[in-house]
Design an enzyme around this catalytic site. Sequence first.
Site, PDB file in Angstrom:
ATOM      1  N   SER A 180    -115.312  47.863  25.357  1.00  0.00           N
ATOM      2  CA  SER A 180    -115.956  46.949  26.301  1.00  0.00           C
ATOM      3  C   SER A 180    -117.117  47.686  26.954  1.00  0.00           C
ATOM      4  O   SER A 180    -116.970  48.835  27.379  1.00  0.00           O
ATOM      5  CB  SER A 180    -114.959  46.487  27.368  1.00  0.00           C
ATOM      6  OG  SER A 180    -115.557  45.550  28.239  1.00  0.00           O
ATOM      7  N   GLU A 181    -118.276  47.034  27.024  1.00  0.00           N
ATOM      8  CA  GLU A 181    -119.500  47.736  27.435  1.00  0.00           C
ATOM      9  C   GLU A 181    -119.489  48.227  28.880  1.00  0.00           C
ATOM     10  O   GLU A 181    -120.310  49.062  29.262  1.00  0.00           O
ATOM     11  CB  GLU A 181    -120.719  46.851  27.195  1.00  0.00           C
ATOM     12  CG  GLU A 181    -120.745  45.602  28.043  1.00  0.00           C
ATOM     13  CD  GLU A 181    -121.419  44.436  27.336  1.00  0.00           C
ATOM     14  OE1 GLU A 181    -122.332  43.861  27.925  1.00  0.00           O
ATOM     15  OE2 GLU A 181    -121.017  44.101  26.209  1.00  0.00           O
ATOM     16  N   ASN A 182    -118.541  47.705  29.697  1.00  0.00           N
ATOM     17  CA  ASN A 182    -118.467  48.206  31.067  1.00  0.00           C
ATOM     18  C   ASN A 182    -117.757  49.555  31.151  1.00  0.00           C
ATOM     19  O   ASN A 182    -117.681  50.146  32.228  1.00  0.00           O
ATOM     20  CB  ASN A 182    -117.786  47.185  31.986  1.00  0.00           C
ATOM     21  CG  ASN A 182    -116.400  46.802  31.512  1.00  0.00           C
ATOM     22  OD1 ASN A 182    -116.171  46.627  30.328  1.00  0.00           O
ATOM     23  ND2 ASN A 182    -115.468  46.648  32.438  1.00  0.00           N
TER      24      ASN A 182
ATOM     25  N   GLY B 248    -125.242  43.159  27.934  1.00  0.00           N
ATOM     26  CA  GLY B 248    -125.451  44.249  26.971  1.00  0.00           C
ATOM     27  C   GLY B 248    -125.808  43.776  25.587  1.00  0.00           C
ATOM     28  O   GLY B 248    -125.904  44.575  24.654  1.00  0.00           O
TER      29      GLY B 248
END
Length: 218
Positions: free
Chosen positions: A46-48, A128
């Site tokens: 997950s990009e976070n 993203g």
Amino acid sequence: MALSREQMAQRVARELKDGYYVNLGIGIPTLVANYVPDDIDVMLQSENGLLGMGAFPTEDTIDADMINAGKQTVTARIGASIFSSAESFAMIRGGHVDLTVLGAFEVDIEGNIASWMIPGKLIKGMGGAMDLVAGADNIIVTMTHASKDGESKLLTRCSLPLTGAGCIRKVLTDLAYLEIENGAFILRERAPGVSVEEIVAKTAGKLIVPDDVIEMSF
């Protein structure tokens, strides 16, 4: 009949391979986490800043601080790693993600994708996605084949602002699985009970229909 969101996630999950690092976008892509085959090991990113995302939590396992990029609560599998978003995007931009699954508003025959803005409407924004389409070679787009008004989302040329140009090669809709090659959509599979004629009628961009179009099974 058209595929449900869950069936679309199930079909995408069949594209997962053992050892893959996979990024799941917001919307239908997040559901793929619930259908990872038992006989393979994949790490969901997950990009976070989470590598090793698990399935959605049950009521008794919810941790309000454990979220994905869409701010949904998730679980972390054994061996997961949590890090900063800067490190997460370094992983994405460095080409270390084996498969990216994204939603979209439009895709066209040149492999362009529009997924972040509809003029006059409040949309969450780019997020993203721009980095993901630039840093990944293997991308699957999941979306409905047509809008609620019946307008095709598979176009000759995207009408909305682009997220990325020439980067999409695979599209799974609620009606079909298609590949993009040489300026055309190629129909590879159709949803159960959906006719080729319906797919043709709802595809605005050039569509090639081979003789051996498979009907998906679930």
